[in-house]
Write a protein that holds these residues in place. Sequence first.
Motif, short mmCIF file in Angstrom:
data_model
loop_
_atom_site.label_atom_id
_atom_site.label_comp_id
_atom_site.label_asym_id
_atom_site.label_seq_id
_atom_site.Cartn_x
_atom_site.Cartn_y
_atom_site.Cartn_z
N THR A 450 0.85 -1.18 0.00
CA THR A 450 0.00 0.00 0.00
C THR A 450 0.89 1.23 0.00
N GLY A 451 0.32 2.34 -0.37
CA GLY A 451 1.14 3.54 -0.40
C GLY A 451 0.31 4.79 -0.62
N PHE A 452 0.98 5.89 -0.52
CA PHE A 452 0.34 7.18 -0.74
C PHE A 452 1.09 7.93 -1.82
N ILE A 464 5.17 7.29 -1.45
CA ILE A 464 5.81 6.41 -0.48
C ILE A 464 4.98 5.14 -0.43
N SER A 465 5.65 4.02 -0.34
CA SER A 465 4.90 2.78 -0.32
C SER A 465 5.60 1.75 0.55
N ASP A 482 9.57 2.10 -0.24
CA ASP A 482 10.01 2.96 -1.34
C ASP A 482 9.56 4.39 -1.12
N PHE A 483 10.42 5.27 -1.49
CA PHE A 483 10.05 6.67 -1.48
C PHE A 483 10.61 7.28 -2.74
N GLY A 484 9.81 8.00 -3.42
CA GLY A 484 10.35 8.55 -4.65
C GLY A 484 9.54 9.71 -5.19
N VAL A 485 10.16 10.41 -6.07
CA VAL A 485 9.46 11.47 -6.80
C VAL A 485 9.28 10.95 -8.22
#
Lengths: 489, 183
Positions: A450-452, A464-465, A482-485
Amino acid sequence: MNNKMDDFFKKRLEEYTPAEDGWNVPSEELWDKAKPSFPKREKKPFFMWFSLAFLLIGIAASTWWFAGNEQHKETQALISNTSINLAEQSNEQETTKQEQSTKQALTQPIVSKEPKTPARKTTLDKTNKKTISKPVQSSKTKTNSGLTTASRPKIKSPLAKTKAVESNPVQTKQITSNINQIGFPKVSEANTPPTSKHQPSITSQSQHAAIGLATQQLFEIALLEPAALNNLIHNRAALRLAQEASPTMHVSPIIKPFEYGIAYSTYVGFKPYDEMNPTIIDGISSINAKNNKQYGLHVKTNRLYDNGLGFNSGLMYTVQNMDVDLGLAFEYQDGSSSTLRSSSSVNSDSLIIKFYDDADLKTGDLIEGSGTIRFAVSSVRLPIGLNYRLRLKQFEWYAGVGLTLGVQLIRLSEPNIYVYNQGVEVGAFDPEADQSFTFPLPEFAVYAGTGFKYHLNNQTNIGISLNLDKRLVLPRQYLRADFGVYKRI
Amino acid sequence: MEKIQHIIKKAVAGHEKEQRMLYDEYRTRWYMLSLRYAKNSSQADDIFQEGLVQIFRDLHQFDITRSAFTTWSCRVLVNAALKYLKKHNWVNTLSDQEESNYYADESETIYDKLATKELTMLVQQLPLGYRIVFNMSVIEGYTHKEIAKELGISEGTSKSQLSKARRTLKKQLENLLITNSHE
């Protein structure tokens, strides 16, 4: 008169019965066109809070899981992946002798045949388990190999006298050590003799002294989606910065995916990144990946339906070259060679360690090694899954489940490892043998995550997930944050 | 009344089912209004679509204690029609419409032979200014003061346009009936 006509027109023009020929009925197309602009049903923020809670609970649970069971579970996983087989590599005659020796061992408790190893007794009980008593004497006796330390080269080809080894076969004995009983020190501790708690309990005739060659673990980490904070939560990998440059091609743009019709998108990405020396395994052995580069082609599709559901599928092809610093430790068992073997169900290839003939070794001596191996991995993966997305203005929550089918082709090459006893070089990987081998590794995994996302605009979002992957071929699970743009082009 | 109120409330909240119910109930009325203001069905489609969007967007502003939903929605639609027509440069045509010189016998007998569809077509054939004023005044019930305000013209012009529209319609009716009798 005017009133009459007005009334007539008004009366007639306000007959709102749909005509049979449909001339006064709007086409369905008009409804479809207007519908996206109608008020949308506001989703309850419950889902947002629920997913946030899920995320936090997931992080907490996984932290606990990895922290509390890390060593045990990783050890189990490693045992299933890689082992060191301390078997003597010899000719058929040796094999025959080995069989005879084994038969003898099975029928009666024995003490190691080798007269030069009085310090450590090896016995085999009725359950075929060998036990080794602590040495009472540390006298060393040379093996009967014809090799001497003085005669071997000092650099990369220390085993030039392999033939001499082969011409001097030694008696064969298979000894198995289990990693759970042995434990392996870090390279930095390599010169520290094993303590009593590291005494091996020899369990069977096929020996397993895992060295923590967590190749899969390395690959998995390398294959993470573009992210910055992978594995940080359980402190197994260093903070890694990754970047994805993904020229994005949309077959059709995603237009208000929750409002109208079906959206379809795909992209082709090229994903290079560096991974600078993260410690993969800590506390079991020392394995460091360095010079790890991966390139990949990733085609993803995601069909989004107006109810928020999506069906994603894709094709990932990646190639990766990675050098691995390896630290290993095991106890010498009366012989002239050892085999480092990948023991997965799909591979039985071995890397062979040859001990120098003039090495002053006896059974029970601690052998420690360090060096590098290069892994070249090609993999093809087919991930498919279902996802659900909920968009509230700039915020988007998503969750998904799916599975991944794939195959990896792993090539181990350029082994460059030396082994030592008390700081003295006593052996190395055999440079004359073909120490490069390739093996396929099937892959089947399930995942849930899951993520936002926060959409800065139509093209860019920050996401972010948290994903939990479970591998079913070489069973293991791992958590991925994971975090990313992300930017669409 | 409570039922429509409930449906509207749900539609405002974004429930698709109630939005569709509302649409199904009023679509013919709305579309016929669009047809009357338009020159042809293509233009009517555009007016209808824009009006539809406007109705649902403004649905939360509807107050059932002040007017019936039919009245309110038709007003919104008329405004959408005017906006659309304004966008397509109709304003300048309002003040100098050519007066039609058609006169007809307005006996109820011949009127009764005409169907709604034909009458709608007659209205569509009116010059734009006539058409708008005729519709607003005769069908929607606007006063000349309201029409003048909405269209930015004088009340006199509004009255004049209506008068001319009537005369034109009479003549067209006459011609239509003559044609029909020959057939």
